[in-house]
Design a protein around this motif. Sequence first.
Motif, PDB file in Angstrom:
ATOM      1  N   GLN A 235       1.026  -1.427  -0.089  1.00 14.17           N
ATOM      2  CA  GLN A 235       0.387   0.167   0.177  1.00 14.17           C
ATOM      3  C   GLN A 235       0.799   1.383  -0.180  1.00 14.17           C
ATOM      4  O   GLN A 235       0.934   2.775  -0.795  1.00 14.17           O
ATOM      5  N   GLN A 236       1.765   1.290   0.968  1.00  5.65           N
ATOM      6  CA  GLN A 236       2.699   2.690   0.459  1.00  5.65           C
ATOM      7  C   GLN A 236       4.160   2.036   0.185  1.00  5.65           C
ATOM      8  O   GLN A 236       4.762   0.996   1.342  1.00  5.65           O
TER       9      GLN A 236
ATOM     10  N   LYS B  17       3.014   6.511  -4.795  1.00  8.41           N
ATOM     11  CA  LYS B  17       2.617   4.960  -5.610  1.00  8.41           C
ATOM     12  C   LYS B  17       2.942   4.411  -7.092  1.00  8.41           C
ATOM     13  O   LYS B  17       3.143   3.286  -7.259  1.00  8.41           O
TER      14      LYS B  17
END
Length: 625
Positions: free
Chosen positions: A73-74, A162
């Motif tokens: 996600q990160q 991202k």
Amino acid sequence: MNLISADNISIRFGDRLLLDNVSFGLEQGRKVALVGVNGCGKSTLLRILAGEEAPSSGEVAYKNDLNMAYLPQQPDLDPDATILEAAMDMDDPVMEVVSQYEQAVYRSAYDPKAVERLTDLASKMDSLNAWNYESKVKEILGRLGLHDLEQKVGELSGGQQKRVGLARALLQQPELLLLDEPTNHLDLDIIEWLEEYLSANQMSILMVTHDRYFLESVTNEIVEIDQAKLFQYNGNYSYFLEKKQERYENDQARSEKARNLMRKELEWIRRQPKARGTKAKYRIEAFEELKKDAARPASAGTVELDVSEKRLGGKIIELQHVSKSYGETVILRPFSYIFRKGEKIGIVGKNGSGKTTFLEILSGRLEPDSGVIDQGVNTHIGYFRQEEPNFKPGERVIDIVRAEAEVMKLSDGNEISASQMLQRFNFSPSQQYDIVDKLSGGEKRRLQLLLVLLLNPNFLILDEPTNDLDLITLQVLEDFLQGYKGCLIVVSHDRYFMNRMVDHLFIFEKGKDVEDFNGTYLQYRDQQDLQKFAEQESRKPELQKSKEKARGSSEKLSFKEKREMEQLEADMEILNSRKAELIESLNSGDLNHEQLREVAEEIEKNQEELDSKELRWLELSEKEG
């Protein structure tokens, strides 16, 4: 054969059992989505399969020499690296020379030494047969909106980082791609490109995502985590919904049957003499199993949204020539609008076009440079922000809620306590006394939603509400919003959510006035497709002139370039022929709504491919012209 196999995996997080002795395998060519309620362990399982963490018990095995890429996600990127350096794996000699070549091309505009290096690097590109890969690098970085390849990663926003992480994963050309919420923070056009790219690619995929159109188009299998177990469904999102409902009904029937049998067994158990040691042991053991079945919930807990809304007055919010700039950059040109009771407005536009700035102004958190915002006295704004709330470390979940309100008023006039509120939002009694640090990202977003709704707003602003929320919570939120009688303003990259929620759109585009589009998001995209087609048709005479001009200079091209040009012309002829067939089908009047949408999508894909080939053809034709 399985690319990856997890055998008898268990995952514990503190005293919470996330997965209980489960096994899972991913076959070559499968595109699998991992779904489940927030906090059930989806991201943790993905990290374990990626080799980032170890399970509490069990083991993971991989195919020999498996080429695997993982997008968390990160993404963890070097802040001092450039976008190009971060996006490419320098351990690969082909990637390294492509990176050097791209940097030299970029710097050649201002650095004479870079121009001198280009000849040598071009020779290396030839020897490594790296030109196709270089083309892919340009395509992926360009499609993801990453154009300033010399910009440092540390200067980028979280959403831009991202995208760099996503580019890095795609450029590895892996056999197996692991993606955790890949569509978060992406523009809608980028999401649609990624959907098409992954659907057409042969790589195997395991991803966590809440985007239902993405699930429907990309996946051919869904794995659900429910009550610490895995349930596999061989089909896309529609198939999953059907089979999950069947499983839910079967669980309900089994639980009810178990409860009926348990009543009979309980009567038998109680009839036996207490001092007697010869009770039928098998019946006692069966009774214990029945107790488990009868007590087992039909499925994981769900969120219940039911709040009272304050009544709106005659005046809601009126905007009069509101504008905002940062230095010389105009974010919002003078904009006027009178909000009406019950309207549901979606806001669309590329990242950086001013959507969030507008919401900040509308909510009173940011002052406009000019204009007037006249808010009615009975208008109460609830603002669900894109950023996660700044919860204090070590604070308990129930204390966070109690700090805002001890009770919540429901739509029927009744009141419930903070603890009851949390239970309705699927926080168990034990979780309520956990510190907030223990919550998953999705659970924190669910808590954030509760904090907004317990204030009983009648003007609701939602900035990317679907990010990190699980599918069940999203479905409940959508049902709640469809019956919501106040005003609703939504910014979302979730096409399914937008199509279902809003009845007209504010279109944000840099340097232009805000456009009020009277229609759904799907209708807006259809209109864009038609405009794009009209623009392409108008370019045809210019393209023809370029072709005629190029015929005289084609003698100067290399043999390889001449062959490429001939192939491009043949490909463009096929694509133009197919486009004509699709347009004829579109205009026939014989297609239903779904077929019209499918044909429109194919026209768009056809046109994108045609644009790409025409652009390359023009590059070759003008090379020595």
